[in-house]
Design a protein around this motif. Structure first.
Motif, PDB file in Angstrom:
ATOM      1  N   ARG A   6      29.820 -91.906  -6.264  1.00  0.00           N
ATOM      2  CA  ARG A   6      31.189 -92.080  -6.753  1.00  0.00           C
ATOM      3  C   ARG A   6      31.238 -91.616  -8.199  1.00  0.00           C
ATOM      4  O   ARG A   6      30.349 -91.921  -8.992  1.00  0.00           O
ATOM      5  CB  ARG A   6      31.609 -93.527  -6.614  1.00  0.00           C
ATOM      6  N   ILE A   7      32.274 -90.890  -8.520  1.00  0.00           N
ATOM      7  CA  ILE A   7      32.412 -90.324  -9.856  1.00  0.00           C
ATOM      8  C   ILE A   7      33.739 -90.758 -10.462  1.00  0.00           C
ATOM      9  O   ILE A   7      34.668 -91.135  -9.751  1.00  0.00           O
ATOM     10  CB  ILE A   7      32.308 -88.783  -9.821  1.00  0.00           C
ATOM     11  N   LEU A   8      33.801 -90.718 -11.778  1.00  0.00           N
ATOM     12  CA  LEU A   8      35.022 -90.987 -12.537  1.00  0.00           C
ATOM     13  C   LEU A   8      35.050 -90.044 -13.732  1.00  0.00           C
ATOM     14  O   LEU A   8      34.003 -89.759 -14.316  1.00  0.00           O
ATOM     15  CB  LEU A   8      35.031 -92.413 -13.098  1.00  0.00           C
ATOM     16  N   PRO A   9      36.223 -89.613 -14.139  1.00  0.00           N
ATOM     17  CA  PRO A   9      36.306 -88.855 -15.392  1.00  0.00           C
ATOM     18  C   PRO A   9      35.919 -89.745 -16.569  1.00  0.00           C
ATOM     19  O   PRO A   9      36.067 -90.973 -16.522  1.00  0.00           O
ATOM     20  CB  PRO A   9      37.783 -88.462 -15.484  1.00  0.00           C
ATOM     21  N   GLU A  10      35.460 -89.115 -17.619  1.00  0.00           N
ATOM     22  CA  GLU A  10      35.160 -89.836 -18.855  1.00  0.00           C
ATOM     23  C   GLU A  10      36.466 -90.314 -19.480  1.00  0.00           C
ATOM     24  O   GLU A  10      37.498 -89.648 -19.352  1.00  0.00           O
ATOM     25  CB  GLU A  10      34.444 -88.917 -19.850  1.00  0.00           C
ATOM     26  N   PRO A  11      36.438 -91.452 -20.157  1.00  0.00           N
ATOM     27  CA  PRO A  11      37.642 -91.872 -20.890  1.00  0.00           C
ATOM     28  C   PRO A  11      38.043 -90.802 -21.909  1.00  0.00           C
ATOM     29  O   PRO A  11      37.207 -90.053 -22.409  1.00  0.00           O
ATOM     30  CB  PRO A  11      37.210 -93.157 -21.594  1.00  0.00           C
ATOM     31  N   THR A  12      39.320 -90.748 -22.198  1.00  0.00           N
ATOM     32  CA  THR A  12      39.835 -89.829 -23.211  1.00  0.00           C
ATOM     33  C   THR A  12      40.128 -90.636 -24.480  1.00  0.00           C
ATOM     34  O   THR A  12      39.867 -91.832 -24.531  1.00  0.00           O
ATOM     35  CB  THR A  12      41.120 -89.141 -22.713  1.00  0.00           C
ATOM     36  N   ARG A  16      41.779 -94.423 -19.912  1.00  0.00           N
ATOM     37  CA  ARG A  16      40.566 -94.677 -19.132  1.00  0.00           C
ATOM     38  C   ARG A  16      40.940 -94.623 -17.656  1.00  0.00           C
ATOM     39  O   ARG A  16      42.099 -94.779 -17.287  1.00  0.00           O
ATOM     40  CB  ARG A  16      39.931 -96.011 -19.506  1.00  0.00           C
ATOM     41  N   PHE A  17      39.942 -94.399 -16.817  1.00  0.00           N
ATOM     42  CA  PHE A  17      40.113 -94.222 -15.379  1.00  0.00           C
ATOM     43  C   PHE A  17      39.360 -95.317 -14.641  1.00  0.00           C
ATOM     44  O   PHE A  17      38.302 -95.758 -15.082  1.00  0.00           O
ATOM     45  CB  PHE A  17      39.513 -92.878 -14.935  1.00  0.00           C
ATOM     46  N   ARG A  18      39.895 -95.723 -13.484  1.00  0.00           N
ATOM     47  CA  ARG A  18      39.181 -96.636 -12.591  1.00  0.00           C
ATOM     48  C   ARG A  18      39.705 -96.445 -11.184  1.00  0.00           C
ATOM     49  O   ARG A  18      40.797 -95.905 -10.973  1.00  0.00           O
ATOM     50  CB  ARG A  18      39.311 -98.081 -13.047  1.00  0.00           C
ATOM     51  N   GLU A  19      38.916 -96.877 -10.222  1.00  0.00           N
ATOM     52  CA  GLU A  19      39.343 -96.786  -8.838  1.00  0.00           C
ATOM     53  C   GLU A  19      40.508 -97.739  -8.578  1.00  0.00           C
ATOM     54  O   GLU A  19      40.582 -98.819  -9.166  1.00  0.00           O
ATOM     55  CB  GLU A  19      38.185 -97.118  -7.897  1.00  0.00           C
ATOM     56  N   MET A  20      41.402 -97.333  -7.671  1.00  0.00           N
ATOM     57  CA  MET A  20      42.507 -98.187  -7.238  1.00  0.00           C
ATOM     58  C   MET A  20      41.964 -99.310  -6.367  1.00  0.00           C
ATOM     59  O   MET A  20      41.010 -99.106  -5.621  1.00  0.00           O
ATOM     60  CB  MET A  20      43.494 -97.398  -6.379  1.00  0.00           C
ATOM     61  N   THR A  21      42.614-100.457  -6.461  1.00  0.00           N
ATOM     62  CA  THR A  21      42.300-101.581  -5.583  1.00  0.00           C
ATOM     63  C   THR A  21      43.621-102.174  -5.083  1.00  0.00           C
ATOM     64  O   THR A  21      44.683-101.887  -5.651  1.00  0.00           O
ATOM     65  CB  THR A  21      41.511-102.682  -6.321  1.00  0.00           C
ATOM     66  N   HIS A  66      35.528 -89.419  -4.761  1.00  0.00           N
ATOM     67  CA  HIS A  66      36.639 -89.248  -5.699  1.00  0.00           C
ATOM     68  C   HIS A  66      37.955 -89.371  -4.955  1.00  0.00           C
ATOM     69  O   HIS A  66      37.999 -89.404  -3.733  1.00  0.00           O
ATOM     70  CB  HIS A  66      36.560 -87.896  -6.407  1.00  0.00           C
ATOM     71  N   GLY A  67      39.031 -89.414  -5.711  1.00  0.00           N
ATOM     72  CA  GLY A  67      40.396 -89.498  -5.203  1.00  0.00           C
ATOM     73  C   GLY A  67      41.311 -89.563  -6.407  1.00  0.00           C
ATOM     74  O   GLY A  67      40.924 -89.161  -7.506  1.00  0.00           O
ATOM     75  N   LEU A  68      42.494 -90.083  -6.223  1.00  0.00           N
ATOM     76  CA  LEU A  68      43.350 -90.363  -7.375  1.00  0.00           C
ATOM     77  C   LEU A  68      42.902 -91.698  -7.948  1.00  0.00           C
ATOM     78  O   LEU A  68      42.684 -92.654  -7.202  1.00  0.00           O
ATOM     79  CB  LEU A  68      44.825 -90.448  -6.961  1.00  0.00           C
ATOM     80  N   TRP A  69      42.734 -91.741  -9.249  1.00  0.00           N
ATOM     81  CA  TRP A  69      42.312 -92.961  -9.930  1.00  0.00           C
ATOM     82  C   TRP A  69      43.478 -93.537 -10.714  1.00  0.00           C
ATOM     83  O   TRP A  69      44.396 -92.813 -11.116  1.00  0.00           O
ATOM     84  CB  TRP A  69      41.170 -92.664 -10.897  1.00  0.00           C
ATOM     85  N   ILE A  70      43.423 -94.819 -10.958  1.00  0.00           N
ATOM     86  CA  ILE A  70      44.378 -95.446 -11.867  1.00  0.00           C
ATOM     87  C   ILE A  70      44.072 -94.933 -13.265  1.00  0.00           C
ATOM     88  O   ILE A  70      42.911 -94.877 -13.687  1.00  0.00           O
ATOM     89  CB  ILE A  70      44.238 -96.987 -11.841  1.00  0.00           C
ATOM     90  N   ILE A  71      45.118 -94.550 -13.987  1.00  0.00           N
ATOM     91  CA  ILE A  71      44.959 -94.245 -15.406  1.00  0.00           C
ATOM     92  C   ILE A  71      45.703 -95.329 -16.171  1.00  0.00           C
ATOM     93  O   ILE A  71      46.811 -95.731 -15.803  1.00  0.00           O
ATOM     94  CB  ILE A  71      45.438 -92.824 -15.791  1.00  0.00           C
ATOM     95  N   GLU A  72      45.041 -95.795 -17.198  1.00  0.00           N
ATOM     96  CA  GLU A  72      45.619 -96.833 -18.046  1.00  0.00           C
ATOM     97  C   GLU A  72      45.220 -96.566 -19.481  1.00  0.00           C
ATOM     98  O   GLU A  72      44.259 -95.844 -19.747  1.00  0.00           O
ATOM     99  CB  GLU A  72      45.192 -98.231 -17.584  1.00  0.00           C
TER     100      GLU A  72
END
Length: 173
Positions: A6-12, A16-21, A66-72
């Motif tokens: 499982r991968i995630l982009p690095e925070p900007t 920040r990114f995380r998987e949806m739940t 991967h997929g669409l991640w939550i961005i916050e």
């Protein structure tokens, strides 16, 4: 790529990114039900359709990593979703960067910032490959995000009976 990885982009700087739940249902349902956010879709999503959206992303994480991640924001405020999904245009499978930003957070550069982080992840994990953004032809803002990444118009997608979509793309090395 190893599907179990499982991968995630690095925070900007701001995101920040995380998987949806399932706990994201209220935020996702509000965003996907907003007619302004979903103006270029056939219709806004219902709460049940939003729950299905989250379930499909969870299945994508498990299958593809991967997929669409939550961005916050760095403070944890919901901005939207952004990520990498397998799509197709004219029956050609392609990796797509997709993004949705809730109405109150639009026009702040968040979609471009998040999509750029996804582009960097593609460079690390998938290059060389074609990265696309498949866009409603009237969605000027979404096309602007794709152009900011360096994408150009590469095709028109005739696979849908109700619209010819614009396919933006770039070769990632």
């Amino acid at each position: 790529m190893n599907p179990s990885k499982r991968i995630l982009p690095e925070p900007t700087d701001r995101l920040r990114f995380r998987e949806m739940t399932p706990a994201d249902l209220d935020s996702m349902a509000a965003m996907l039900a907003d007619p302004s956010v979903m103006a270029f879709y056939p219709a806004p999503k219902t709460r049940d359709e939003s729950a299905d959206w989250i379930a499909r992303m969870q299945a994508s994480y498990a299958e593809h990593g991967h997929g669409l991640w939550i961005i916050e924001t760095r403070d944890g405020e919901f901005v939207g979703d952004c990520g990498l999904t397998w799509q197709s245009y004219n029956e050609n499978p392609v990796l797509e960067v997709g993004y949705h930003v809730q109405a109150g957070q639009q026009r702040k550069g968040y979609a471009t910032e998040a999509a750029r982080a996804c582009l960097e992840l593609v460079r690390q994990e998938f290059a060389p490959t074609l990265l696309t953004a498949i866009i409603h032809p009237d969605n000027v803002a979404s096309r602007g995000v794709a152009e900011n990444l360096g994408m150009t118009h590469i095709a028109d997608d005739h696979a849908h009976p109700w619209i010819v979509r614009t396919v933006m793309g770039m070769q990632v090395t």
